[in-house]
Design a protein around this motif. Sequence first.
Motif, PDB file in Angstrom:
ATOM      1  N   ASN A  26       0.796  -1.229   0.000  1.00 36.83           N
ATOM      2  CA  ASN A  26       0.000   0.000   0.000  1.00 36.83           C
ATOM      3  C   ASN A  26       0.825   1.273   0.000  1.00 36.83           C
ATOM      4  OD1 ASN A  26      -2.569  -1.167  -0.186  1.00 36.83           O
ATOM      5  ND2 ASN A  26      -2.510  -1.723   1.978  1.00 36.83           N
ATOM      6  N   SER A  27       2.161   1.122  -0.004  1.00 43.75           N
ATOM      7  CA  SER A  27       3.006   2.319  -0.134  1.00 43.75           C
ATOM      8  C   SER A  27       3.121   2.741  -1.603  1.00 43.75           C
ATOM      9  CB  SER A  27       4.404   2.060   0.441  1.00 43.75           C
ATOM     10  OG  SER A  27       5.119   1.144  -0.376  1.00 43.75           O
ATOM     11  N   LEU A  28       2.671   1.875  -2.521  1.00 43.94           N
ATOM     12  CA  LEU A  28       2.677   2.218  -3.940  1.00 43.94           C
ATOM     13  C   LEU A  28       1.480   3.103  -4.261  1.00 43.94           C
ATOM     14  CD1 LEU A  28       4.578  -0.274  -3.765  1.00 43.94           C
ATOM     15  CD2 LEU A  28       3.683  -1.007  -5.982  1.00 43.94           C
ATOM     16  N   ASP A  29       1.563   3.817  -5.372  1.00 43.83           N
ATOM     17  CA  ASP A  29       0.427   4.597  -5.876  1.00 43.83           C
ATOM     18  C   ASP A  29      -0.332   3.675  -6.838  1.00 43.83           C
ATOM     19  OD1 ASP A  29      -1.228   6.375  -7.400  1.00 43.83           O
ATOM     20  OD2 ASP A  29       0.019   8.034  -6.710  1.00 43.83           O
ATOM     21  N   ILE A  30      -1.498   3.183  -6.398  1.00 41.00           N
ATOM     22  CA  ILE A  30      -2.172   2.060  -7.083  1.00 41.00           C
ATOM     23  C   ILE A  30      -3.505   2.484  -7.685  1.00 41.00           C
ATOM     24  CG2 ILE A  30      -3.133  -0.271  -6.769  1.00 41.00           C
ATOM     25  CD1 ILE A  30      -1.263  -0.469  -4.244  1.00 41.00           C
ATOM     26  N   ALA A  31      -3.752   2.058  -8.923  1.00 35.39           N
ATOM     27  CA  ALA A  31      -5.091   2.154  -9.520  1.00 35.39           C
ATOM     28  C   ALA A  31      -5.540   0.738  -9.862  1.00 35.39           C
ATOM     29  CB  ALA A  31      -5.068   3.017 -10.770  1.00 35.39           C
ATOM     30  N   ILE A  36      -5.868   7.594 -17.000  1.00 39.21           N
ATOM     31  CA  ILE A  36      -5.561   8.692 -16.067  1.00 39.21           C
ATOM     32  C   ILE A  36      -4.366   8.332 -15.189  1.00 39.21           C
ATOM     33  CG2 ILE A  36      -6.434   9.906 -14.007  1.00 39.21           C
ATOM     34  CD1 ILE A  36      -9.244   9.798 -15.455  1.00 39.21           C
ATOM     35  N   HIS A  37      -4.318   7.093 -14.717  1.00 38.31           N
ATOM     36  CA  HIS A  37      -3.227   6.699 -13.822  1.00 38.31           C
ATOM     37  C   HIS A  37      -1.897   6.598 -14.572  1.00 38.31           C
ATOM     38  CE1 HIS A  37      -1.375   4.314 -10.430  1.00 38.31           C
ATOM     39  NE2 HIS A  37      -1.976   5.304  -9.802  1.00 38.31           N
ATOM     40  N   LEU A  38      -1.919   6.121 -15.803  1.00 38.52           N
ATOM     41  CA  LEU A  38      -0.689   6.068 -16.596  1.00 38.52           C
ATOM     42  C   LEU A  38      -0.176   7.477 -16.889  1.00 38.52           C
ATOM     43  CD1 LEU A  38      -1.506   3.175 -19.097  1.00 38.52           C
ATOM     44  CD2 LEU A  38       0.063   3.095 -17.141  1.00 38.52           C
ATOM     45  N   GLU A  39      -1.088   8.387 -17.155  1.00 39.92           N
ATOM     46  CA  GLU A  39      -0.694   9.790 -17.372  1.00 39.92           C
ATOM     47  C   GLU A  39      -0.061  10.378 -16.100  1.00 39.92           C
ATOM     48  OE1 GLU A  39      -1.462  12.121 -20.342  1.00 39.92           O
ATOM     49  OE2 GLU A  39      -1.051  10.101 -21.094  1.00 39.92           O
ATOM     50  N   GLU A  40      -0.650  10.043 -14.952  1.00 40.69           N
ATOM     51  CA  GLU A  40      -0.082  10.513 -13.667  1.00 40.69           C
ATOM     52  C   GLU A  40       1.299   9.905 -13.429  1.00 40.69           C
ATOM     53  OE1 GLU A  40      -3.022   9.438 -10.779  1.00 40.69           O
ATOM     54  OE2 GLU A  40      -4.389  11.071 -11.337  1.00 40.69           O
ATOM     55  N   ALA A  69       1.914   5.154 -29.025  1.00 41.39           N
ATOM     56  CA  ALA A  69       2.007   6.578 -29.385  1.00 41.39           C
ATOM     57  C   ALA A  69       3.240   7.235 -28.749  1.00 41.39           C
ATOM     58  CB  ALA A  69       0.737   7.304 -28.942  1.00 41.39           C
ATOM     59  N   TYR A  70       3.778   6.632 -27.693  1.00 32.52           N
ATOM     60  CA  TYR A  70       4.933   7.200 -26.990  1.00 32.52           C
ATOM     61  C   TYR A  70       6.243   6.476 -27.304  1.00 32.52           C
ATOM     62  CZ  TYR A  70       1.635   9.745 -24.008  1.00 32.52           C
ATOM     63  OH  TYR A  70       0.647  10.579 -23.530  1.00 32.52           O
ATOM     64  N   VAL A  71       6.190   5.467 -28.175  1.00 34.54           N
ATOM     65  CA  VAL A  71       7.397   4.683 -28.462  1.00 34.54           C
ATOM     66  C   VAL A  71       8.512   5.603 -28.944  1.00 34.54           C
ATOM     67  CG1 VAL A  71       8.381   3.026 -30.110  1.00 34.54           C
ATOM     68  CG2 VAL A  71       6.347   2.420 -28.815  1.00 34.54           C
ATOM     69  N   GLY A  72       9.720   5.345 -28.456  1.00 32.27           N
ATOM     70  CA  GLY A  72      10.860   6.194 -28.831  1.00 32.27           C
ATOM     71  C   GLY A  72      11.109   7.304 -27.826  1.00 32.27           C
ATOM     72  N   GLN A  73      10.148   7.515 -26.932  1.00 32.86           N
ATOM     73  CA  GLN A  73      10.340   8.512 -25.870  1.00 32.86           C
ATOM     74  C   GLN A  73      10.719   7.793 -24.579  1.00 32.86           C
ATOM     75  OE1 GLN A  73       7.052  11.343 -25.509  1.00 32.86           O
ATOM     76  NE2 GLN A  73       6.320  10.722 -27.514  1.00 32.86           N
ATOM     77  N   ARG A  74      11.517   8.455 -23.760  1.00 33.31           N
ATOM     78  CA  ARG A  74      11.859   7.878 -22.457  1.00 33.31           C
ATOM     79  C   ARG A  74      10.737   8.234 -21.493  1.00 33.31           C
ATOM     80  NH1 ARG A  74      12.588   5.515 -18.189  1.00 33.31           N
ATOM     81  NH2 ARG A  74      14.046   6.112 -16.590  1.00 33.31           N
ATOM     82  N   LYS A  75       9.832   7.308 -21.282  1.00 25.95           N
ATOM     83  CA  LYS A  75       8.688   7.542 -20.401  1.00 25.95           C
ATOM     84  C   LYS A  75       8.730   6.550 -19.254  1.00 25.95           C
ATOM     85  CE  LYS A  75       5.642  10.562 -22.287  1.00 25.95           C
ATOM     86  NZ  LYS A  75       5.008  11.666 -21.537  1.00 25.95           N
ATOM     87  N   ARG A  76       8.295   6.997 -18.084  1.00 28.09           N
ATOM     88  CA  ARG A  76       8.190   6.084 -16.946  1.00 28.09           C
ATOM     89  C   ARG A  76       6.698   5.893 -16.653  1.00 28.09           C
ATOM     90  NH1 ARG A  76       7.742   6.359 -11.002  1.00 28.09           N
ATOM     91  NH2 ARG A  76       6.550   8.217 -11.485  1.00 28.09           N
ATOM     92  N   PHE A  77       6.215   4.671 -16.824  1.00 29.01           N
ATOM     93  CA  PHE A  77       4.808   4.371 -16.533  1.00 29.01           C
ATOM     94  C   PHE A  77       4.654   3.520 -15.283  1.00 29.01           C
ATOM     95  CE2 PHE A  77       4.557   5.162 -21.176  1.00 29.01           C
ATOM     96  CZ  PHE A  77       3.625   6.190 -21.168  1.00 29.01           C
ATOM     97  N   GLY A  78       5.756   3.094 -14.670  1.00 31.78           N
ATOM     98  CA  GLY A  78       5.668   2.240 -13.487  1.00 31.78           C
ATOM     99  C   GLY A  78       5.288   0.818 -13.876  1.00 31.78           C
TER     100      GLY A  78
END
Length: 290
Positions: A191-196, A218-222, A262-271
């Motif tokens: 429960n210390s994680l940010d969970i959807a 919404i959670h992936l965007e966050e 749509a985000y491939v090639g970008q350095r994104k962190r989605f968890g």
Amino acid sequence: MQSHLYKTHSVASLGHGAIQTPDYDDTSTPEILNPSWMSTIPNTYPLSDVTIPGTHNTMALYGGSLAECNSWPLTLQLRAGIRFLDIRVRNIRGNLTIHHGISYQYAHFGDVLRDVVAFLREYPTETVLMRLKEELSDTRDIYEAAVRYIHEYAHWDLLWHSREMPTLGEARGKLIVLQDFSGPDLGMHYNSLDIADHWKVSSLQPEEVEKKWRSVYIHLEEAAVGNKNHMFLTYSSGASILAHPNALAKIINPRLHEYLKAYVGQRKRFGIITIDFPGANLVQTIIGFN
């Protein structure tokens, strides 16, 4: 990363009516294996900054379409690149059997540990995160049994013994228990994680599916803009009597894949992105953000 990828010849394992697409797979063998993808990520990265594919109800391979959430056995999930496991145990007098609701999964907690130990021994660059919770029984006391199983089927040093977020260098070769039960610390607190986890999807009606997708989106965007030292966990899975996991996954998984591509090639962190019946290409797309 390409050097770690293996194509499998899984067409031979297509069961009757089984489907294998880039997004959704209910066959017994993933199309692509990528067992050591974490080896290319620098040791200094906090684990929370890594984008990780996971499975919901990882061991739910039996019990009919309402209970089943995956079709690849654990050994192949790990080799396909899955690094977050969702493990549910029923406690019967200290015996921890694997369940999804009332459906027994023909395995016990020791089988899970054995597979994880063997995998990390073969691929010591990797780490495995495991949510562990009680299911069906209501003893609220699985700590001692879990410890006993760890000593018997794994070893104490396999675990990450801290609530703190490890770097990838610290986590390599370790099992990180995300503790979703009471008792002394066995690892990090789930429960210390940010969970959807909006798992109740009342039907496959477009508005209900849309509601589910919005919560994922919404959670992936966050997660993409959130604190990199905080771990995000998004479940794309859901179910109800009118929306069985496989039927929902056939709709949600392609949307998830489309969104990510749509985000491939970008350095994104989605968890951590947790999926029912993931297709191997979807898993590779998730890994690719690292």
